[in-house]
Design an enzyme around this catalytic site. Structure first.
Site, PDB file in Angstrom:
ATOM      1  N   CYS A   2       0.813  -1.312  -0.143  1.00  0.00           N
ATOM      2  CA  CYS A   2       0.292   0.032   0.145  1.00  0.00           C
ATOM      3  C   CYS A   2       0.874   0.768  -0.227  1.00  0.00           C
ATOM      4  CB  CYS A   2      -0.750  -0.024   1.437  1.00  0.00           C
ATOM      5  SG  CYS A   2      -0.051   0.640   2.550  1.00  0.00           S
ATOM      6  N   ASN A   3       2.297   0.842  -0.504  1.00  0.00           N
ATOM      7  CA  ASN A   3       3.277   2.746  -0.269  1.00  0.00           C
ATOM      8  C   ASN A   3       2.965   3.684  -0.998  1.00  0.00           C
ATOM      9  OD1 ASN A   3       4.100  -0.163  -0.081  1.00  0.00           O
ATOM     10  ND2 ASN A   3       6.283   1.165   0.190  1.00  0.00           N
TER      11      ASN A   3
END
EC number: 2.1.1.37
Length: 539
Positions: A499-500
Site C-alpha cells: 500500500c506504499n
C-alpha cells in the site's frame, strides 16, 4: 501559524531553513506546552527543549524528538496504519475543520497533512479517521525514503494495461473476463462503515446475511484480496472494478483482538455460516497483558491498542516519559498527561512499572496478530525485521473468520496460490481452522519472510508441498499453467499487495495504484484472471 518570532529565529539558526520537518516539529512541541494553563514554561536556549516549571514542583523537561529506534516505517501500516482506535470518544466529538486542524497540530501532525486528510475524507470525518489516513501516508513516505536511490520504472497506466492485455488477453478467455478499464471518474469519496464490521463479526449481529455476486466472480476458484481501508478517493472503487465489481468488506480487527487494524477485503467467499477461531483471543489490553494492570494509571483510559506498526517507540522516548512523570507523587498535570497519552497512543506503549512505559515485544505483537509465539523468532532474523514483518501482516483471527466457510467445502484439503505472502498469515489461518494444505505456492519478495514461512511449515509438520517464489511479476501464464497441471488447479488465490503509494498525503510518491509498489495490485488481477481463464479452458 502564530509562533513567537524569537522561537522561530532560534530554531532556524540551529536547524537551518531547509529542514522544514525538524523546524515544524520543534515549534509544534513548543506550542503544545504553551497552550496548557497548568505550569509556567520557559524555553531553554540549547536544543529548544521544553521545561515545565511550577512553584511547587521540580522542573520537568520534555524533549520534542518523537523518533523511532527501530528503523523506518513501511507500507502497512502500514500499515496500515490505523493511527488511533475508535474508542477515543473525546477526540471524536471535535467537529469543524478549524478545531480538527488545531487538534491534529497539537498532537504533533503537520498542518498540511491535516488539511490534505480533511480534503480527502471530508470535514465530517472524525479525528481518529484523519489520524489513520495521515498515519498510512507517513509510513508510506518513510518506506520510500529508505529505498536506494534509483530511477523510477515507467509504470504508466497505459504500460500497465498493455502488459496486462498482452499477458491475459493474448490467451483464449471468455468474454465475461475482458479487461476492466480504470475510469477517471473515481474521485467520489468512499464512506467507510461505522462500526467497521463488514458483513458481520462474531460479537456483533450481521448487517448483511446474503449477497449476490456478479456472474464473473462466482467461484471456484475463490479469491481473497486485502489492503488498507483508508486509501485515497477512488482507490477502492478501482480495486472493486478490477475484481469483478465485488463489493468490499471493511473490517476493523479491534472486534477480533485487542488492537485496531482497519482493512478492506474483496472476496467471492460465501458469507453464511462463518465461525471464529477458538479460543477467542483477548479483546482488551488488560485481558491480553494482565500484568500491566498493576501499573496502569487511572488517567490512561485506553482499552484497545492502535494499529500495530512496523516501528516502535525509542528508548529515548520512554526515558523522556519517565522523567516527565517521576517528579509527581500523585497524578501529573494535565499537559504532562496529554503529552504522555499522545505518545502512548502513537507508539502503542504499555505500562510496565511505576512511571515506566515500554513498546510491545515482538512475541506480544505475534500474539495480538494471532500468530503462534516465536513465529518470527530465530534463524538469524533481527528484531527490526521481526517488527517490520509483523507490521505488514494479516490479523489471523480476522482472516480466519472469513476463510472459515472453506472448511466444510474442502474436507480433504486445498491448493493455495498465496501472492504477497508475507509471513504466511493466510496459511496460518487455514491451518488453525483445521484445513489441510495440500499444495501451497507462496510468492514473496522478502527472503526474511520466505524463511519464516518455510520454518513454520516444517515446525508444524505440514504434509503437503510448499513452493516458494520471489516475484509475482515473473509468474507468467506458462508457469501458472504448468503448476496448475501438476496440482490440478488452485482452490484459493489469496493476497494483499503493498500500500506504499495509496496514501493521499504521501508527497514522495503519491501515485495511487499506479505507483511503484502499489501497482503490483494489477499483477494480482492478472494472475487471478489467468487462473480463471486456464480453469475455464480446461473444463
Amino acid at each position: 501559524m502564530g509562533f513567537p518570532r524569537e522561537m522561530v529565529s532560534k530554531v532556524i539558526e540551529e536547524y537551518g531553513e531547509e529542514n522544514e520537518d525538524k523546524l515544524l516539529e520543534e515549534l509544534l512541541s513548543y506550542s503544545v506546552i504553551e497552550s496548557s494553563p497548568q505550569p509556567q514554561q520557559r524555553i531553554e536556549p540549547n536544543h529548544c527543549s521544553l521545561v515545565l516549571e511550577s512553584p511547587h514542583q521540580p522542573q520537568v523537561k520534555i524533549e520534542p524528538d518523537l523518533s523511532s529506534s527501530e528503523g523506518g516505517v513501511s507500507s502497512w501500516e502500514n500499515s496500515d496504519s490505523d493511527a488511533l482506535s475508535d474508542e477515543e470518544e473525546m477526540t471524536k466529538s471535535l467537529r469543524g475543520s478549524d478545531n480538527i486542524v488545531l487538534t491534529l497540530v497539537k498532537m504533533g501532525y503537520k498542518q498540511d497533512e491535516a488539511l490534505i486528510a480533511i480534503e480527502r475524507l471530508g470535514c465530517n470525518s472524525s479525528v481518529d479517521e484523519l489520524i489513520d489516513f495521515i498515519g498510512v501516508a507517513q509510513m508510506a513516505k518513510a518506506e520510500d525514503a529508505l529505498l536506494p536511490p534509483e530511477e523510477k520504472p515507467g509504470i504508466s497506466k497505459l504500460n500497465k494495461r498493455r502488459y496486462y492485455e498482452l499477458e491475459v488477453l493474448g490467451r483464449k478467455r471468455p468474454k465475461s473476463c475482458e479487461k476492466r478499464i480504470i475510469s477517471e471518474d473515481d474521485d467520489e469519496p468512499l464512506h467507510l462503515p461505522n462500526p467497521m464490521i463488514g458483513f458481520g463479526v462474531p460479537t456483533e449481529p450481521a448487517i448483511i446475511k446474503h449477497r449476490k455476486l456478479p456472474d464473473d466472480a462466482v467461484g471456484p476458484p475463490y479469491f481473497y484480496y486485502e489492503n488498507v481501508a483508508l486509501a485515497p478517493k477512488g482507490v477502492w472503487q478501482t480495486i472493486s472494478r478490477f475484481l469483478y465489481e465485488v463489493e468490499p468488506e471493511f473490517v476493523d480487527s479491534k472486534f477480533f483482538c485487542a488492537a485496531a487494524r482497519k482493512r478492506g477485503y474483496i472476496h467471492n467467499l460465501p458469507i453464511e455460516n462463518r465461525f471464529p477461531l477458538l479460543p477467542l483471543p483477548p479483546r482488551t489490553i488488560h485481558e491480553a497483558f494482565p500484568l500491566t494492570r498493576k501499573w496502569w494509571p487511572s488517567w490512561d483510559t485506553r482499552t484497545k491498542l492502535n494499529c500495530l506498526q512496523t516501528a516502535i517507540g525509542s528508548a529515548k522516548l520512554t526515558e523522556r516519559i519517565r522523567k516527565a512523570l517521576e517528579n509527581y507523587d500523585g497524578e501529573p498535570p494535565e499537559d504532562v498527561q496529554r503529552f504522555v497519552l499522545e505518545q502512548c497512543r502513537k507508539w502503542n506503549l504499555v505500562w510496565v512499572g511505576r512511571n515506566k512505559v515500554a513498546p510491545l515485544e515482538p512475541d506480544e505483537v505475534e500474539t495480538l496478530l494471532g500468530f503462534p509465539r516465536n513465529h518470527t523468532r530465530g534463524g538469524g532474523i533481527s528484531r527490526t525485521d521481526r517488527y517490520k514483518s509483523l507490521g505488514n501482516s494479516f490479523q489471523v483471527d480476522t482472516v480466519a473468520y472469513h476463510l472459515s466457510v472453506l472448511k466444510d467445502m474442502y474436507p480433504n484439503g486445498m491448493n493455495i496460490l498465496s501472492l504477497f505472502s508475507g509471513i504466511g498469515g493466510a496459511e496460518v489461518a487455514l491451518h488453525r481452522l483445521g484445513i489441510p494444505l495440500k499444495n501451497v505456492v507462496s510468492v514473496e519478495k522478502s527472503e526474511v519472510n520466505r524463511n519464516i514461512v518455510r520454518s513454520w511449515w516444517e515446525q508444524t509438520n505440514q504434509k503437503g508441498n510448499l513452493i516458494d517464489l520471489d516475484d509475482v511479476q515473473q509468474l507468467n501464464g506458462d508457469r501458472i499453467e504448468k503448476l496448475m497441471n501438476t496440482f490440478g488447479g488452485f482452490d484459493l488465490i489469496v493476497g494483499g499487495s503493498p500500500c506504499n503509494n495509496l496514501a493521499g498525503s504521501n508527497r514522495v510518491s503519491r501515485d495511487g495504484l499506479e505507483g511503484k509498489e502499489s501497482s503490483l495490485f494489477f499483477d494480482y488481477c492478472r494472475i487471478l484472471d489467468l487462473v480463471k481463464n486456464i480453469m475455464t479452458t480446461n473444463q
